[in-house]
Design a protein around this motif. Structure first.
Motif, mmCIF file in Angstrom:
data_model
loop_
_atom_site.group_PDB
_atom_site.id
_atom_site.type_symbol
_atom_site.label_atom_id
_atom_site.label_comp_id
_atom_site.label_asym_id
_atom_site.label_seq_id
_atom_site.Cartn_x
_atom_site.Cartn_y
_atom_site.Cartn_z
ATOM 1 N N UNK A 268 7.104 16.127 32.641
ATOM 2 C CA UNK A 268 7.694 15.899 31.325
ATOM 3 C C UNK A 268 7.471 17.104 30.407
ATOM 4 N N UNK A 269 6.515 17.944 30.764
ATOM 5 C CA UNK A 269 6.298 19.153 29.970
ATOM 6 C C UNK A 269 7.217 20.283 30.378
ATOM 7 N N UNK A 270 7.703 20.237 31.606
ATOM 8 C CA UNK A 270 8.570 21.319 32.061
ATOM 9 C C UNK A 270 10.046 20.975 31.871
ATOM 10 N N UNK A 271 10.422 19.766 32.272
ATOM 11 C CA UNK A 271 11.826 19.396 32.195
ATOM 12 C C UNK A 271 11.938 17.885 31.994
ATOM 13 N N UNK A 272 11.789 17.447 30.744
ATOM 14 C CA UNK A 272 11.721 16.006 30.485
ATOM 15 C C UNK A 272 12.962 15.262 30.963
ATOM 16 N N UNK B 287 9.157 9.320 29.800
ATOM 17 C CA UNK B 287 8.744 10.552 29.124
ATOM 18 C C UNK B 287 7.879 10.244 27.904
ATOM 19 N N UNK B 288 8.361 9.309 27.081
ATOM 20 C CA UNK B 288 7.667 9.002 25.841
ATOM 21 C C UNK B 288 6.245 8.507 26.123
ATOM 22 N N UNK B 289 6.137 7.568 27.062
ATOM 23 C CA UNK B 289 4.821 6.987 27.354
ATOM 24 C C UNK B 289 3.877 8.055 27.896
ATOM 25 N N UNK B 290 4.381 8.864 28.833
ATOM 26 C CA UNK B 290 3.530 9.900 29.416
ATOM 27 C C UNK B 290 3.021 10.861 28.347
ATOM 28 N N UNK B 291 3.917 11.232 27.436
ATOM 29 C CA UNK B 291 3.490 12.156 26.382
ATOM 30 C C UNK B 291 2.462 11.515 25.456
ATOM 31 N N UNK B 292 2.692 10.230 25.128
ATOM 32 C CA UNK B 292 1.715 9.543 24.282
ATOM 33 C C UNK B 292 0.330 9.564 24.927
ATOM 34 N N UNK B 293 0.286 9.189 26.211
ATOM 35 C CA UNK B 293 -1.006 9.128 26.898
ATOM 36 C C UNK B 293 -1.667 10.511 26.887
ATOM 37 N N UNK C 101 14.974 13.963 23.418
ATOM 38 C CA UNK C 101 15.966 12.989 22.998
ATOM 39 C C UNK C 101 16.782 12.585 24.205
ATOM 40 N N UNK C 102 16.792 11.310 24.460
ATOM 41 C CA UNK C 102 17.545 10.800 25.604
ATOM 42 C C UNK C 102 19.023 11.165 25.457
ATOM 43 N N UNK D 147 2.733 10.047 17.136
ATOM 44 C CA UNK D 147 3.856 9.302 16.562
ATOM 45 C C UNK D 147 4.843 10.261 15.907
ATOM 46 N N UNK D 148 4.324 11.178 15.088
ATOM 47 C CA UNK D 148 5.211 12.088 14.362
ATOM 48 C C UNK D 148 5.978 12.976 15.330
ATOM 49 N N UNK D 149 5.283 13.552 16.309
ATOM 50 C CA UNK D 149 5.956 14.578 17.113
ATOM 51 C C UNK D 149 6.691 14.000 18.321
ATOM 52 N N UNK D 150 6.323 12.809 18.769
ATOM 53 C CA UNK D 150 7.036 12.250 19.916
ATOM 54 C C UNK D 150 8.119 11.266 19.470
#
Lengths: 320, 351
Positions: A185-189, A199-205, A316-317, A89-92
């Protein structure tokens, strides 16, 4: 003492100390490949170790017998996943500095797990667990000459679980659609976002899965090596797993190899006294070896290690 | 108008974060069947209750100020120094070595021992700085690795060359000691020492370097934008190494607080002191400014010392304070939320 005896002394010990490192490093790989730096591995592992210790203890009291540690692993996986949520939550979502958030997670784990230990047991440590992960010979495989003796007899089942999961993570990251999204999403979101990947969902998972792995690593450390949980049970293993992840170049199998190697260095510093050649080397050198090697790897002396491009940057979108 | 708002916001975030941290700490106590009101009363009593507690609070704050300065100084140059812990350990060892092995009058010996600690810390900080400048290696990882190398190496050196009974070194000589009978007497025989003077001086030095010298201007410029600084003719590599050296020097000086002040010797450490990691919290809460860091260090020092009374008087484990500190860091780091909200209400406001 001949060469084979030395191997028989070192290799099993290395594999035992490597299993928790492998799993925690895999957790790191999952999180960082999706672009979220995870300094909080140490804390996640510590919380997993705490959960592992208390639930193995409770499992014994509930009459689960030899199943208690395995039950504790399941709980630790869930607990590790949940414990990674604040970091996610904090970092994403809140775009906090990912390193700072990871540091906070380490503080939180140390505080919370010892606080709860004192609350539950009235002492700074959990009761010793009786049902540790047992050693055993693997049927058939242990009969293979040389390799069988080294790798498959007197071995912990958790070590095989760790190695197996390394291949699972490799399969997920490199052979599934989800893995492709995770890496992108880790290379070029922004490019990933343009292609319709959330991006957000993938990073959360990814971060939450990473937490689950690190939690399991901590629980396995308790069940196979430590035997109980105190404030000093996990002191640096999480950071060593971080080092293994980097030394393994953010690749699941590389991380596994590095963790095995670091496990070897760790076990050498313990068993080294029984080995003629190593007896004269002060164990300081073996203790610092993993860390020195990691620095050298990063500096490009031992094969250059490059982080995923977007790691450490909140997405950031619409930002250029 | 905007300036005032900016200022206000900078003070608002830490204050709100501390209050939220304490509030959630209270909820955790409620859930675990402790009385938060009597616990916090005991905590406050443990900080201000008597001269001894107050002295101990200031003593605990001295190394925290320095480790906070170390983190903040690197931060100003865009670097994250997680290696304060390791730099602190080598500084501790170097100062104790000088304290034991030299025979000098106090006016020379004490500054020499402090400077030796600072120099050792600087050296330990330069390595990651150099690797960052030369090979673009991320300093977060190298400084973490350097922490462990420092931990095992200092232990190894003590064990091999400086061992005295009790898993520690000999005591340092009187002439290198920061201990002050006068301050101890003033605070009902706490372990308060002159280190607080060193720490406040260091805070002044940081302020002076950053805001009153060309070097400081360059360091901050590199922190804001490396590419623009490069374009403007600033030597980015040099400044990165320099920032890590100065940051490491502060961290090393934090080590001398323990070696020359509180303990007068160095122990074989099984784990880190925690002072270095707390420095991250201190600098974050203090918004990387000298005054903020001193206040934040006093707060965290107070929480740590007060938690002892909280445990003895109200039965709440000291670790509760660790949880509160972790929560405070989370909230300060997530200030984006507060920032975002205030921006929604300010037309044309920029972050």
């Amino acid at each position: 003492m001949d060469f084979f005896q030395i191997l028989a002394l070192i290799v099993p010990a290395a594999i035992v100390s490597a299993a928790p490192l492998i799993l925690t490093a895999l957790g790191g790989v999952l999180s960082e490949r999706s672009g979220v730096v995870n300094i909080g591995l140490e804390g996640l592992m510590m919380f997993g170790a705490f959960i592992g210790a208390i639930f193995t203890h409770y499992g014994e009291q509930w009459g689960l017998g030899g199943g208690s540690p395995w039950m504790s692993f399941v709980v630790a996986i869930v607990a590790g996943a949940l414990f990674a949520v604040p970091h996610a939550v904090a970092s994403i979502s809140l775009k906090a500095d990912q390193v700072v958030s990871g540091v906070a997670l380490n503080f939180l784990a140390a505080g919370l797990s010892i606080f709860l230990t004192k609350k539950l047991f009235g002492a700074g440590q959990t009761p010793d667990i009786q049902e540790r992960i047992g050693k055993g010979d693997v049927p058939v495989l242990s009969k293979i000459p040389v390799i069988g003796d080294l790798l498959f007899s007197n071995a912990y089942s958790t070590s095989f679980v760790a190695v197996f999961l390394a291949f699972v993570v490799w399969y997920i990251i490199y052979k599934t659609p989800f893995g492709l999204r995770l890496r992108s999403v880790g290379e070029h979101p922004m490019a990933a976002d343009t292609m319709g990947i959330n991006v957000i969902k993938t990073r959360y998972i990814s971060v939450i899965m990473g937490g689950a792995f690190a939690g399991l690593g901590g629980a396995i450390y308790v069940a196979s090596i430590a035997g109980n949980f105190t404030g000093s049970t996990i002191s640096g293993q999480g950071f060593m797993a971080l080092a293994a992840m980097i030394f393994g170049k953010w690749h699941p199998l590389g991380a596994m190899g590095a963790a095995l190697f670091f496990g070897l260095a760790q076990s050498l510093s313990i068993t080294g006294e029984q080995i003629p050649l190593l007896k004269d080397i002060p164990d300081v050198y073996l203790l610092i070896l993993p860390y020195v090697l990691t620095i050298l790897a990063l500096a490009g002396f031992v094969g250059r290690a490059d982080a995923p491009k977007a790691s450490g940057q909140p997405y950031e979108k619409g930002k250029r | 108008m905007n300036l005032i708002k900016g200022r206000l916001f900078h003070i608002l975030v830490p204050v709100v974060s501390v209050l939220l941290g304490l509030l959630i700490g209270g909820i955790i106590m409620l859930v675990s069947n402790y009385n938060p009101i009597s616990a916090y009363a005991a905590l406050i009593d443990g900080i201000f209750g008597n001269g001894y507690n107050l002295g101990e609070t200031i003593r605990a704050a001295s190394p925290l100020i320095l480790s906070g300065l170390a983190v903040a100084f690197a931060f100003r140059t865009g670097l994250f120094n997680i290696g304060v812990e390791g730099q602190l350990l080598v500084g501790w060892l170097a100062s104790v070595y000088v304290g034991i092995h030299f025979d000098l009058p106090k006016v020379i010996h004490l500054p020499f021992a402090i400077l030796a600690g600072a120099a050792a810390g600087a050296l330990w900080g330069v390595i990651p700085g150099f690797l960052k400048a030369k090979f673009k290696v991320h300093e977060v990882i190298t400084t973490i690795m350097m922490n462990y190398i420092a931990l095992y190496t200092t232990n190894g050196i003590i064990r091999a060359y400086m061992l005295a009974p009790g898993e520690r070194t000999k005591d340092i000589k009187e002439t290198a000691s920061l201990a002050s009978p006068w301050l101890q007497q003033l605070t009902e025989f706490s372990r308060l020492h002159y280190g607080i003077v060193v720490a406040i001086l260091a805070a002044l030095i940081m302020w002076f370097i950053l805001w009153k010298t060309t070097t400081g201007y360059e360091l901050r410029a590199v922190g804001f934008n490396q590419h623009a600084s490069q374009y403007a003719g600033i030597n980015v590599s040099k400044n990165i190494v320099l920032a890590m050296a100065i940051s490491g020097a502060f961290a090393g000086a934090a080590g001398t607080m323990e070696g020359l002040g509180t303990y007068q010797y160095m122990t074989i450490n099984n784990a880190f002191t925690g002072v270095g990691f707390d420095g991250i919290a201190v600098s974050l809460l203090g918004a990387n400014g000298s005054v903020g860091i001193i206040i934040a260090a006093l707060l965290f020092g107070g929480l740590k010392i007060g938690s002892l009374t909280m445990q003895s008087a109200a039965g709440v484990p000291t670790e509760l304070v660790g949880i509160v500190i972790a929560l405070i860091i989370f909230f300060v780091a997530s200030s984006y939320l507060i920032r975002w909200l205030t921006n929604r209400f300010t037309k044309g406001g920029k972050i």
